[in-house]
Motif scaffolding. Structure first.
Motif, mmCIF file in Angstrom:
data_model
loop_
_atom_site.group_PDB
_atom_site.id
_atom_site.type_symbol
_atom_site.label_atom_id
_atom_site.label_comp_id
_atom_site.label_asym_id
_atom_site.label_seq_id
_atom_site.Cartn_x
_atom_site.Cartn_y
_atom_site.Cartn_z
ATOM 1 N N LEU A 12 0.854 -1.180 0.000
ATOM 2 C CA LEU A 12 0.000 0.000 0.000
ATOM 3 C C LEU A 12 0.893 1.235 0.000
ATOM 4 C CD1 LEU A 12 -3.125 0.681 2.182
ATOM 5 C CD2 LEU A 12 -1.239 2.318 2.186
ATOM 6 N N VAL A 13 0.694 2.109 -0.973
ATOM 7 C CA VAL A 13 1.425 3.373 -1.036
ATOM 8 C C VAL A 13 0.438 4.501 -0.821
ATOM 9 C CG1 VAL A 13 2.881 4.885 -2.437
ATOM 10 C CG2 VAL A 13 3.117 2.403 -2.628
ATOM 11 N N LEU A 14 0.773 5.379 0.088
ATOM 12 C CA LEU A 14 -0.117 6.475 0.455
ATOM 13 C C LEU A 14 0.419 7.778 -0.113
ATOM 14 C CD1 LEU A 14 -2.703 6.880 2.150
ATOM 15 C CD2 LEU A 14 -1.227 7.462 4.087
ATOM 16 N N HIS A 15 -0.366 8.397 -1.004
ATOM 17 C CA HIS A 15 -0.039 9.705 -1.575
ATOM 18 C C HIS A 15 -0.980 10.724 -0.937
ATOM 19 C CE1 HIS A 15 2.123 7.447 -4.693
ATOM 20 N NE2 HIS A 15 1.022 6.761 -4.903
ATOM 21 N N GLY A 16 -0.542 11.355 0.139
ATOM 22 C CA GLY A 16 -1.452 12.228 0.873
ATOM 23 C C GLY A 16 -2.496 11.378 1.566
ATOM 24 N N THR A 17 -3.734 11.452 1.083
ATOM 25 C CA THR A 17 -4.800 10.603 1.622
ATOM 26 C C THR A 17 -5.260 9.562 0.601
ATOM 27 O OG1 THR A 17 -6.494 12.186 0.900
ATOM 28 C CG2 THR A 17 -5.644 12.432 3.155
ATOM 29 N N LYS A 18 -4.617 9.538 -0.563
ATOM 30 C CA LYS A 18 -4.978 8.602 -1.622
ATOM 31 C C LYS A 18 -4.128 7.341 -1.543
ATOM 32 C CE LYS A 18 -8.142 11.193 -3.447
ATOM 33 N NZ LYS A 18 -9.569 10.789 -3.374
ATOM 34 N N VAL A 19 -4.765 6.200 -1.712
ATOM 35 C CA VAL A 19 -4.096 4.917 -1.595
ATOM 36 C C VAL A 19 -3.859 4.302 -2.970
ATOM 37 C CG1 VAL A 19 -4.465 2.512 -0.892
ATOM 38 C CG2 VAL A 19 -4.875 4.361 0.738
ATOM 39 N N GLU A 20 -2.675 3.774 -3.165
ATOM 40 C CA GLU A 20 -2.342 3.021 -4.378
ATOM 41 C C GLU A 20 -1.904 1.622 -3.952
ATOM 42 O OE1 GLU A 20 0.710 3.213 -8.234
ATOM 43 O OE2 GLU A 20 0.980 4.570 -6.531
ATOM 44 N N THR A 21 -2.387 0.609 -4.654
ATOM 45 C CA THR A 21 -2.027 -0.770 -4.351
ATOM 46 C C THR A 21 -1.046 -1.283 -5.393
ATOM 47 O OG1 THR A 21 -4.185 -1.226 -3.352
ATOM 48 C CG2 THR A 21 -2.881 -3.122 -4.017
ATOM 49 N N LEU A 22 0.078 -1.829 -4.927
ATOM 50 C CA LEU A 22 1.100 -2.354 -5.814
ATOM 51 C C LEU A 22 1.295 -3.849 -5.564
ATOM 52 C CD1 LEU A 22 3.800 0.468 -5.427
ATOM 53 C CD2 LEU A 22 2.005 0.295 -7.159
ATOM 54 N N ALA A 23 1.493 -4.590 -6.623
ATOM 55 C CA ALA A 23 1.814 -6.027 -6.589
ATOM 56 C C ALA A 23 0.890 -6.839 -5.693
ATOM 57 C CB ALA A 23 3.268 -6.215 -6.139
ATOM 58 N N PRO A 24 -0.430 -6.658 -5.778
ATOM 59 C CA PRO A 24 -1.334 -7.481 -4.954
ATOM 60 C C PRO A 24 -1.341 -8.921 -5.448
ATOM 61 C CG PRO A 24 -2.606 -6.230 -6.551
ATOM 62 C CD PRO A 24 -1.178 -5.765 -6.696
ATOM 63 N N THR A 25 -1.399 -9.868 -4.542
ATOM 64 C CA THR A 25 -1.460 -11.276 -4.941
ATOM 65 C C THR A 25 -2.893 -11.733 -5.173
ATOM 66 O OG1 THR A 25 -1.506 -12.000 -2.631
ATOM 67 C CG2 THR A 25 0.664 -11.838 -3.690
ATOM 68 N N ASN A 26 -3.862 -10.874 -4.785
ATOM 69 C CA ASN A 26 -5.266 -11.262 -4.918
ATOM 70 C C ASN A 26 -6.122 -10.003 -4.837
ATOM 71 O OD1 ASN A 26 -8.020 -12.181 -3.501
ATOM 72 N ND2 ASN A 26 -7.177 -13.947 -4.594
ATOM 73 N N GLU A 27 -7.315 -10.062 -5.400
ATOM 74 C CA GLU A 27 -8.252 -8.932 -5.357
ATOM 75 C C GLU A 27 -8.607 -8.545 -3.924
ATOM 76 O OE1 GLU A 27 -10.364 -5.997 -7.433
ATOM 77 O OE2 GLU A 27 -9.046 -7.564 -8.236
ATOM 78 N N LEU A 28 -8.514 -9.487 -2.998
ATOM 79 C CA LEU A 28 -8.797 -9.209 -1.596
ATOM 80 C C LEU A 28 -7.926 -8.073 -1.073
ATOM 81 C CD1 LEU A 28 -10.085 -10.029 1.170
ATOM 82 C CD2 LEU A 28 -8.149 -11.597 1.450
ATOM 83 N N VAL A 29 -6.683 -8.034 -1.490
ATOM 84 C CA VAL A 29 -5.751 -6.997 -1.049
ATOM 85 C C VAL A 29 -6.225 -5.622 -1.524
ATOM 86 C CG1 VAL A 29 -3.368 -6.173 -1.149
ATOM 87 C CG2 VAL A 29 -3.840 -8.635 -1.091
#
Length: 228
Positions: A47-64
């Protein structure tokens, strides 16, 4: 846990991480390693946080991805907090999402509905305004133990170094490519306008400032179109 075997696996993983040819490949190897090396871990993501916005990187599943989006919407959760705090705690854990959770009361029951039984978050990196965390998920309550937490922290430490190295390498490659493009654009201007190297660069710089366009984008346009 067999710590001797774990140490060997970590050493092998560290070599694999440094051998990856891109930031994306490095991140995918990190999250895949989490599911292989940390007891109880079913899924993982960054999980990468840009201010209050979240970006998901390299998830192994949609659950993440679903969990990260939920934490962004609620502005709470262990992974969100791990990424948000560059000071203080580096590890967060919810042992059992089926139990009452005092620290994240809004997030926990909704995450359980997504299929999360227990989870952990580890601060991975801090850079300017961007913060990142490695997040581990289990579909079973109580899956993560103190041993799992230690293994996850060691993995996160290796991952942070590998991630930093990969990003630095990618930035260097981009810088070299940008210099090459600018040099090519300057050559085009020098031939078309019969100006010196310094004058050609000044044309690029002034256009960049006046149009509020990055210098590399101006250079790329000249290379594609042959003119401004």
């Amino acid at each position: 846990m067999d710590w001797g075997r774990f140490a060997q696996q970590m050493a092998s993983m560290a070599r694999d991480l440094l051998a990856q040819d891109s930031v994306a490949a490095t991140l995918e190897r990190i999250t895949a390693s989490a599911t292989e090396l940390v007891d109880g871990c079913d899924e993982a993501g960054i999980l990468v946080l840009h201010g209050t916005k979240v970006e998901t990187l390299a998830p192994t599943n949609e659950l993440v991805i679903d969990s990260h989006r939920l934490q962004e919407r609620l502005a709470q959760g262990p992974c969100f907090d791990a990424a948000r705090n560059s000071q203080g705690e580096r590890v967060y854990r919810i042992a059992d999402l089926t139990a009452e959770e005092q620290r994240w009361p809004a997030y926990a029951p909704l995450a359980h509905k997504l299929g999360v039984g227990s989870m952990m978050g580890f601060l991975l990196f801090t850079e300017d305004q961007d913060l990142g965390a490695l997040n581990l998920y289990s579909r079973e309550p109580g899956a993560f133990t103190a041993t799992s937490e230690t293994a996850g922290l060691l993995l996160a430490s290796h991952a942070a170094v590998a991630f930093s190295s990969a990003r630095t390498h990618a930035q260097m490659e981009q810088a070299v490519a940008t210099r090459h493009t600018i040099g090519e654009a300057m050559g085009i201007l020098m031939g078309a306008r019969h100006v010196t190297e310094d004058q050609a660069f000044d044309v690029l710089r002034r256009y960049s400032q006046e149009k509020n366009v990055k210098l590399r984008e101006v250079a790329h346009r000249i290379c594609e179109q042959g003119t401004l």
